[in-house]
Design an enzyme around this catalytic site. Structure first.
Site, PDB file in Angstrom:
ATOM      1  N   ASP A 292       0.868  -1.178   0.000  1.00  7.46           N
ATOM      2  CA  ASP A 292       0.000   0.000   0.000  1.00  7.46           C
ATOM      3  C   ASP A 292       0.908   1.232   0.000  1.00  7.46           C
ATOM      4  O   ASP A 292       1.924   1.222  -0.675  1.00  7.46           O
ATOM      5  CB  ASP A 292      -0.941  -0.040   1.212  1.00  7.46           C
ATOM      6  CG  ASP A 292      -2.245   0.717   0.956  1.00  7.46           C
ATOM      7  OD1 ASP A 292      -2.163   1.880   0.512  1.00  7.46           O
ATOM      8  OD2 ASP A 292      -3.329   0.166   1.205  1.00  7.46           O
ATOM      9  N   HIS A 326       1.494   2.184  -3.249  1.00 11.89           N
ATOM     10  CA  HIS A 326       0.447   2.985  -3.884  1.00 11.89           C
ATOM     11  C   HIS A 326       0.855   4.455  -3.921  1.00 11.89           C
ATOM     12  O   HIS A 326       0.548   5.167  -4.870  1.00 11.89           O
ATOM     13  CB  HIS A 326      -0.872   2.827  -3.122  1.00 11.89           C
ATOM     14  CG  HIS A 326      -1.461   1.456  -3.236  1.00 11.89           C
ATOM     15  ND1 HIS A 326      -2.641   1.097  -2.648  1.00 11.89           N
ATOM     16  CD2 HIS A 326      -1.014   0.340  -3.885  1.00 11.89           C
ATOM     17  CE1 HIS A 326      -2.910  -0.172  -2.916  1.00 11.89           C
ATOM     18  NE2 HIS A 326      -1.936  -0.647  -3.659  1.00 11.89           N
TER      19      HIS A 326
END
Length: 866
Positions: A292, A326
């Site tokens: 993430d 991300h």
């Protein structure tokens, strides 16, 4: 910023940052280090580091040490230690399926100031709870290994008995499983060593219920710190987390350095580092590779369950390497308590969806301010900079209230974003847009500054929305998008797929402009060759760009040195100083473009000096009256192109021929056939102690001296007609170019002593590199057979490796030797040996480097315009 910074020291480990102001995560060149005891000087450890931040283990408590790297040294003392304990002594075993009870017994029983040691092997354990004053030390071969059985994980309630937030999930007070390492209300704790903390996210079912609960609780982290202070984590690897990896909450004064944080790219919500409602958090030299966001800075959120309530401020993220996440650095979307004072400096981001991302929405409130991102490189980042006030998170994220583009009333639920600065950023292979700012119509984003930003695009990019919000059109290869945002952009360069223009064009034009504007005469206004270097650079930039600013700078500086009658400040002809002649090239250039008579009058005085200037018996001029019978390579550049240029301008063809003959003779006198290079100087009388009694040459090769000669060759060739003299000089240049190409460093620069790479302390010197870059580039333009690739590589290496940023945020060209010479000077005898050249002082932004740098830059610009 000092060359060696002591970041953290425990009883048995130490963590440093070296040359961090001029490097990112990886050093531009590996450094060798040596650690010795301060009292005896005995070496106890040594090695090589390729990283800016690194740690050393295996030290003794309360002992004085000295770290030595080249000419730099740093003294430090390890911390005292009350007790050193091995987990095995408390019943922990490599054969046990869960050592939590034994390890917790050790933690609880040790006194403050103790070290608990995990030896080599895999130590399986359930959650552990740390206490104040304790150091956990993992051997480089040790693994603290989270077990899979969820039933053996305690659950932290949302709040403690006093109503304080204890368990959290995405900015809200919620019950959660205890982390593998949990610290609550502790201070002065450290997790050190070279081992691995594997929290076991891939074991059991943790990743199968990403946004759900089990037994009413959320997933655990790897490391969880709640209301802690003075926390240090160094040297270890944190991996494989059930959810967020490192999560401090209401924590102050925390350092995480020389750490790897890694998780499977498909693992859900495995952010790397999530400081929330925290103060004074430092991240140095961390390598992130996660599922993430790499760093997600948060400050709680408004929620019916009760959110965390506190600001996050003073966060520094430096020399880190972020890949696959991300986002590189993300702020929000939990930011209700406000986030301020975040600095991201000298970091690398690769294959992250976003670079810096600020995300929020109506209903959150809070204020994001004073965010600085500088000196960072991004590669294959879809959107380098994103600020989004319409982030569609939570169940109501796509509601009219959140997504409406109409101006709604401002209240405490309205988020604000202001004072965001991006500077000196290079982003390659961008997919969507260079930057995207979407502010609220009732609360626009304020005071965004983008400066010195270079963007190139991924050729295979597919159009996609640059932010996660409703009603956003897909974008491919977009520029700076700003809706309801105040954005100031300076020196933003978009490099198209087929563009030849250097990507750093605007940034370096600004550097040259500011340098010329701030320049003060090198010797208080007296005529000197140093000022002449500036004049050459300004003329080259003007001839290439046609921009009046370079002409204006030139006239202003020259007119301050030459009065209306052509009298030159501080000039004494009888000094017979060949150096003074270089500034005369600007006088000739201005005389041909101006009706002002001062320039020709002054130039005539310099020609008169050369007519009387003493010569060695072989023909060339003495270097100076106080250096009798000596020819120095720099003198060939100082005097001979001027002589030829004057001859062409004022109908004196004899001077052109004379200059060519003197250059060829001077090169022959200084040529060293064995090395195929040129010695710094030649003594015709063989009287100087530095002169070889047979050849008259000085002992060594100095790069800048050869650089002056190289520039003299390519400049003089430009003034010569076809014929034997021109052919001979071209042959000299071609041979030198071949030899120089072989001596360049791997990054394309040249050493101070070019043919002695093994010499201790030898370094890549910027003024010589700039001179050679100019010579190679100009030779290619003139068709002399040299390849422009060598010159361009050298120039771009200077841009990437030799520039530093000063305290005012401005570029400074470093690694320029101030001066070097031969014979007596300022109470020192300069013997001309290779070692001597490495003793001279460096002077950043010295004009002897900047002037040739401007000239080389002008050649590159001319090439891109042709």
């Amino acid at each position: 910023m000092t060359a060696i910074e002591l970041l953290a020291v425990s009883a048995r480990t130490v963590t440093f940052a070296v040359f961090s102001g001029e490097n990112k995560y990886f050093l531009k060149a590996p450094v060798s280090w040596r650690l010795a005891t301060e009292n005896t000087g005995e070496t106890v450890a040594e090695g090589v580091s390729e990283r800016t931040v690194f740690s050393i283990n295996g030290l003794e408590p309360h002992t004085a040490y000295r770290l030595v790297i080249g000419d730099e040294a740093l003294d430090f003392v390890t911390a005292p230690e009350t007790e050193f304990a091995d987990v095995a002594d408390f019943g922990a075993s490599l054969q046990s399926e869960n050592n939590a009870v034994a390890i917790q017994k050790a933690i609880d029983g040790l006194p403050e100031g103790a070290t608990l040691y995990f030896g080599p092997g895999v130590w399986k354990s359930g959650p552990l709870f740390l206490k104040s004053g304790l150091t956990l030390m993992l051997d480089p071969e040790a693994v603290l290994y989270g077990i899979a059985d969820r039933d053996q994980y305690p659950i932290l309630p949302a709040r403690d008995e006093n109503g304080r937030v204890l368990g959290t999930w995405e900015g809200v007070a919620e019950a959660c499983y205890a982390s593998l390492l949990t610290a609550i209300d502790t201070s002065d704790i450290a997790i050190v060593g070279g081992g691995v903390i594997d929290a076991g996210g891939d074991r059991g079912d943790w990743w199968q219920w990403a946004k759900e609960t089990r037994n009413g609780a959320r997933r655990p982290r790897s490391l969880f710190f709640n209301r802690c202070s003075n926390v240090t984590v160094t040297g270890v690897t944190v991996r494989n987390s059930p959810s967020w990896m490192v999560h401090p909450v209401f924590t102050a004064d925390m350092l995480v350095a020389d750490v790897k944080i890694e998780s499977d790219p498909g693992s859900p919500n495995t952010d790397g580092f999530d400081p929330e409602c925290c103060e004074n958090i430092r991240m140095r030299g961390i390598h992130f590779s996660v599922g993430d966001d790499c760093v997600a800075i948060k400050a709680g959120k408004r929620d019916p369950k009760g959110g965390l309530d506190g600001p996050t401020r003073n966060i520094r993220i430096e020399n880190c390497f972020m890949e696959r996440g991300h986002g590189g650095v993300v702020i929000g979307s939990e930011m209700s308590g406000t986030v301020s004072g975040v600095t991201v400096a000298r970091c690398e981001m690769r294959d992250t969806d976003r670079g810096l991302r600020v995300k929020t929405r109506r209903g959150r409130g809070g204020f994001v301010s004073r965010i600085l991102v500088e000196d960072c490189d991004m590669d294959n980042v879809a959107s380098p900079f994103v600020m989004n006030a319409f982030y569609f998170c939570d169940a109501d994220g796509k509601s009219d209230y959140v997504q409406s583009r109409a101006a709604l009333p401002v209240d405490d639920r309205t988020p604000r974003m202001s004072e965001i600065t991006f500077r000196r950023i290079v982003a390659c292979n961008v997919h969507t847009s260079a930057a995207a700012f979407y502010g609220l119509p009732e609360m626009p984003i304020e005071n965004v500054t983008i400066e010195d930003y270079t963007v190139s695009y991924a050729p295979d990019a597919q159009a996609q929305p640059p932010v996660m919000a409703c009603g956003i059109d897909p974008v491919r290869h977009g520029g700076v998008i700003a809706e309801n945002a105040s954005v100031t952009a300076r020196n933003v360069i978009f490099v198209n797929e087929d563009a030849e223009e250097p990507y750093y064009r605007q940034a370096l034009l600004r550097y040259c402009d500011e340098y010329a504007a701030d320049y003060r005469a090198y010797k208080g206004g007296s005529l000197c060759y140093e000022d002449g270097c500036l004049y050459r650079g300004l003329i080259a930039l003007y001839e290439t760009t046609g921009e009046a600013r370079w002409f204006d700078h030139l006239v202003r500086h020259v007119n301050a040195q030459v009065d209306e009658d052509g009298v030159m400040n501080g000039y004494v002809a009888d000094d017979f100083n060949i150096d003074n002649i270089l500034s005369g090239r600007a006088l000739i250039w201005l005389a041909r473009r101006s009706n002002d008579p001062r320039y020709r009058k002054a130039a005539d005085q310099l020609v008169a000096q050369l007519a009387e200037h003493p010569r060695v018996k072989e023909g060339p001029h003495w270097h100076k009256h106080r250096y009798p019978e000596q020819v120095w390579l720099d003198g060939l550049y100082m005097g001979l192109p001027f002589k030829a240029e004057y001859g062409l301008a004022f109908d004196r063809p004899d001077l052109v021929t004379e200059a060519a003959n003197e250059l060829l003779t001077g090169l022959e006198l200084t040529y060293d056939a064995e090395s195929r290079l040129y010695r710094h100087a030649y003594d015709s009388a063989r009287a100087q102690p530095w002169a070889d009694k047979d050849t008259g040459q000085s002992p060594a090769h100095w790069s800048r001296a050869i650089g002056w000669a190289a520039m003299a060759m390519v400049d003089l060739v430009e003034y010569l007609p076809e014929g034997e003299q021109r052919s001979q000089i071209i042959a000299r240049w071609a041979a030198l170019a071949e030899r120089l190409a072989a001596l360049a460093t791997t990054d394309g620069r040249w050493l101070q002593v070019p043919d002695r790479p093994e010499l201790g302390g030898n370094y890549a010197e910027s003024s010589a590199t700039a001179m050679f870059a100019y010579a190679f580039l100009k030779a290619d333009r003139l068709g002399l057979g040299a390849t422009a690739g060598t010159g361009r590589k050298a120039f771009e290496s200077l841009y990437r490796n030799a520039f530093k940023i000063d305290g005012n945020g401005r570029r400074v060209l470093g690694a320029i030797v101030w001066v070097a010479g031969l014979g007596g000077f300022n109470g020192q005898y300069r013997d001309g040996t290779p070692g001597y050249y490495l003793t001279e002082t460096l002077n950043p932004d010295d004009i002897k480097g900047v002037g040739p740098f401007m000239m080389g830059f002008a050649e590159l610009l001319a090439r891109s315009q042709s």
